[in-house]
Scaffold this motif. Structure first.
Motif, PDB file in Angstrom:
ATOM      1  N   THR A  23      30.760  44.746  38.117  1.00 18.48           N
ATOM      2  CA  THR A  23      30.184  45.826  37.310  1.00 18.48           C
ATOM      3  C   THR A  23      29.114  45.254  36.390  1.00 18.48           C
ATOM      4  O   THR A  23      28.923  44.034  36.314  1.00 18.48           O
ATOM      5  CB  THR A  23      31.268  46.509  36.457  1.00 18.48           C
ATOM      6  N   ALA A  24      28.452  46.123  35.662  1.00 24.28           N
ATOM      7  CA  ALA A  24      27.436  45.698  34.700  1.00 24.28           C
ATOM      8  C   ALA A  24      28.035  44.821  33.603  1.00 24.28           C
ATOM      9  O   ALA A  24      27.327  44.047  32.961  1.00 24.28           O
ATOM     10  CB  ALA A  24      26.737  46.907  34.093  1.00 24.28           C
ATOM     11  N   ALA A  25      29.329  44.895  33.397  1.00 30.26           N
ATOM     12  CA  ALA A  25      29.992  44.066  32.386  1.00 30.26           C
ATOM     13  C   ALA A  25      30.177  42.624  32.865  1.00 30.26           C
ATOM     14  O   ALA A  25      30.409  41.730  32.046  1.00 30.26           O
ATOM     15  CB  ALA A  25      31.344  44.667  32.016  1.00 30.26           C
ATOM     16  N   ASP A  26      30.092  42.385  34.172  1.00 29.31           N
ATOM     17  CA  ASP A  26      30.223  41.036  34.717  1.00 29.31           C
ATOM     18  C   ASP A  26      28.889  40.318  34.574  1.00 29.31           C
ATOM     19  O   ASP A  26      27.867  40.792  35.069  1.00 29.31           O
ATOM     20  CB  ASP A  26      30.653  41.095  36.195  1.00 29.31           C
ATOM     21  N   ARG A  27      28.897  39.177  33.908  1.00 29.08           N
ATOM     22  CA  ARG A  27      27.664  38.468  33.579  1.00 29.08           C
ATOM     23  C   ARG A  27      27.628  37.089  34.224  1.00 29.08           C
ATOM     24  O   ARG A  27      28.661  36.431  34.392  1.00 29.08           O
ATOM     25  CB  ARG A  27      27.519  38.301  32.068  1.00 29.08           C
ATOM     26  N   CYS A  28      26.431  36.634  34.564  1.00 28.05           N
ATOM     27  CA  CYS A  28      26.215  35.321  35.163  1.00 28.05           C
ATOM     28  C   CYS A  28      26.666  34.232  34.196  1.00 28.05           C
ATOM     29  O   CYS A  28      26.333  34.261  33.002  1.00 28.05           O
ATOM     30  CB  CYS A  28      24.727  35.158  35.485  1.00 28.05           C
ATOM     31  N   ASP A  29      27.433  33.286  34.701  1.00 25.60           N
ATOM     32  CA  ASP A  29      27.911  32.176  33.870  1.00 25.60           C
ATOM     33  C   ASP A  29      26.800  31.212  33.471  1.00 25.60           C
ATOM     34  O   ASP A  29      26.976  30.410  32.560  1.00 25.60           O
ATOM     35  CB  ASP A  29      29.027  31.410  34.598  1.00 25.60           C
ATOM     36  N   ARG A  30      25.658  31.270  34.120  1.00 23.99           N
ATOM     37  CA  ARG A  30      24.533  30.375  33.778  1.00 23.99           C
ATOM     38  C   ARG A  30      23.588  31.000  32.763  1.00 23.99           C
ATOM     39  O   ARG A  30      23.151  30.341  31.844  1.00 23.99           O
ATOM     40  CB  ARG A  30      23.741  30.004  35.038  1.00 23.99           C
ATOM     41  N   CYS A  31      23.236  32.292  32.967  1.00 23.16           N
ATOM     42  CA  CYS A  31      22.179  32.869  32.123  1.00 23.16           C
ATOM     43  C   CYS A  31      22.551  34.158  31.415  1.00 23.16           C
ATOM     44  O   CYS A  31      21.796  34.633  30.586  1.00 23.16           O
ATOM     45  CB  CYS A  31      20.912  33.083  32.952  1.00 23.16           C
ATOM     46  N   GLY A  32      23.667  34.763  31.767  1.00 23.17           N
ATOM     47  CA  GLY A  32      24.077  36.001  31.115  1.00 23.17           C
ATOM     48  C   GLY A  32      23.537  37.272  31.749  1.00 23.17           C
ATOM     49  O   GLY A  32      23.845  38.364  31.293  1.00 23.17           O
ATOM     50  N   ALA A  33      22.732  37.161  32.815  1.00 26.49           N
ATOM     51  CA  ALA A  33      22.237  38.353  33.516  1.00 26.49           C
ATOM     52  C   ALA A  33      23.400  38.994  34.279  1.00 26.49           C
ATOM     53  O   ALA A  33      24.477  38.409  34.421  1.00 26.49           O
ATOM     54  CB  ALA A  33      21.128  37.960  34.492  1.00 26.49           C
ATOM     55  N   GLN A  34      23.178  40.197  34.778  1.00 31.85           N
ATOM     56  CA  GLN A  34      24.225  40.871  35.532  1.00 31.85           C
ATOM     57  C   GLN A  34      24.605  40.042  36.754  1.00 31.85           C
ATOM     58  O   GLN A  34      23.741  39.558  37.487  1.00 31.85           O
ATOM     59  CB  GLN A  34      23.787  42.258  35.977  1.00 31.85           C
ATOM     60  N   ALA A  35      25.898  39.884  36.965  1.00 30.07           N
ATOM     61  CA  ALA A  35      26.396  39.096  38.101  1.00 30.07           C
ATOM     62  C   ALA A  35      26.475  39.958  39.352  1.00 30.07           C
ATOM     63  O   ALA A  35      26.933  41.096  39.308  1.00 30.07           O
ATOM     64  CB  ALA A  35      27.764  38.521  37.776  1.00 30.07           C
ATOM     65  N   TYR A  36      26.014  39.395  40.461  1.00 29.40           N
ATOM     66  CA  TYR A  36      26.098  40.043  41.769  1.00 29.40           C
ATOM     67  C   TYR A  36      26.866  39.185  42.774  1.00 29.40           C
ATOM     68  O   TYR A  36      27.058  39.603  43.909  1.00 29.40           O
ATOM     69  CB  TYR A  36      24.702  40.344  42.312  1.00 29.40           C
ATOM     70  N   VAL A  37      27.292  37.998  42.367  1.00 31.41           N
ATOM     71  CA  VAL A  37      28.041  37.105  43.249  1.00 31.41           C
ATOM     72  C   VAL A  37      29.222  36.523  42.468  1.00 31.41           C
ATOM     73  O   VAL A  37      29.059  36.007  41.367  1.00 31.41           O
ATOM     74  CB  VAL A  37      27.145  35.957  43.780  1.00 31.41           C
ATOM     75  N   ARG A  38      30.418  36.639  43.072  1.00 32.64           N
ATOM     76  CA  ARG A  38      31.621  36.034  42.509  1.00 32.64           C
ATOM     77  C   ARG A  38      32.045  34.919  43.461  1.00 32.64           C
ATOM     78  O   ARG A  38      32.191  35.141  44.662  1.00 32.64           O
ATOM     79  CB  ARG A  38      32.752  37.053  42.393  1.00 32.64           C
ATOM     80  N   VAL A  39      32.225  33.722  42.933  1.00 28.38           N
ATOM     81  CA  VAL A  39      32.647  32.573  43.725  1.00 28.38           C
ATOM     82  C   VAL A  39      34.040  32.193  43.264  1.00 28.38           C
ATOM     83  O   VAL A  39      34.242  31.826  42.100  1.00 28.38           O
ATOM     84  CB  VAL A  39      31.688  31.378  43.552  1.00 28.38           C
ATOM     85  N   VAL A  40      35.006  32.309  44.169  1.00 28.00           N
ATOM     86  CA  VAL A  40      36.387  31.959  43.849  1.00 28.00           C
ATOM     87  C   VAL A  40      36.665  30.585  44.425  1.00 28.00           C
ATOM     88  O   VAL A  40      36.422  30.335  45.602  1.00 28.00           O
ATOM     89  CB  VAL A  40      37.376  32.996  44.416  1.00 28.00           C
ATOM     90  N   MET A  41      37.151  29.705  43.562  1.00 29.51           N
ATOM     91  CA  MET A  41      37.499  28.340  43.963  1.00 29.51           C
ATOM     92  C   MET A  41      38.945  28.082  43.569  1.00 29.51           C
ATOM     93  O   MET A  41      39.508  28.841  42.779  1.00 29.51           O
ATOM     94  CB  MET A  41      36.556  27.350  43.281  1.00 29.51           C
ATOM     95  N   PRO A  42      39.563  27.043  44.100  1.00 26.00           N
ATOM     96  CA  PRO A  42      40.954  26.762  43.737  1.00 26.00           C
ATOM     97  C   PRO A  42      41.165  26.622  42.224  1.00 26.00           C
ATOM     98  O   PRO A  42      42.225  26.962  41.711  1.00 26.00           O
ATOM     99  CB  PRO A  42      41.246  25.439  44.451  1.00 26.00           C
TER     100      PRO A  42
END
Length: 84
Positions: free
Chosen positions: A21-40
């Protein structure tokens, strides 16, 4: 181009993940997130730009990649995010 119209070429597992959603923000720059990467060890959220930049690093570690970059075109038009 990827068969589903997406630029990120990653084999993913069948994991149910809530839409970003618009509330999800990029961990690098704070822009809206469009990709979620799940790692162990946890998850990272990226805008399209930073997902492309860091894809070579996270693809080997990811257990799931949720790529919603196709929404950029629908939401913001042809030039959004320079998705190619």
């Amino acid at each position: 181009m990827h068969p589903r119209g997406r630029w990120l070429h990653v084999i993913v597992t069948a994991t149910t993940t809530d839409p970003l959603t618009a509330a999800d923000r990029c961990d690098r720059c704070g822009a809206q997130a469009y990709v979620r990467v799940v790692m162990p060890s946890g998850q990272l959220l990226f805008c399209a730009h930073h997902a492309r930049e860091h894809a070579p690093k996270f693809t080997a570690l990811a257990t799931h990649v949720q790529d919603e970059t196709d929404r950029l075109l629908a939401e913001h038009g042809a030039g959004a995010g320079a998705v190619r």
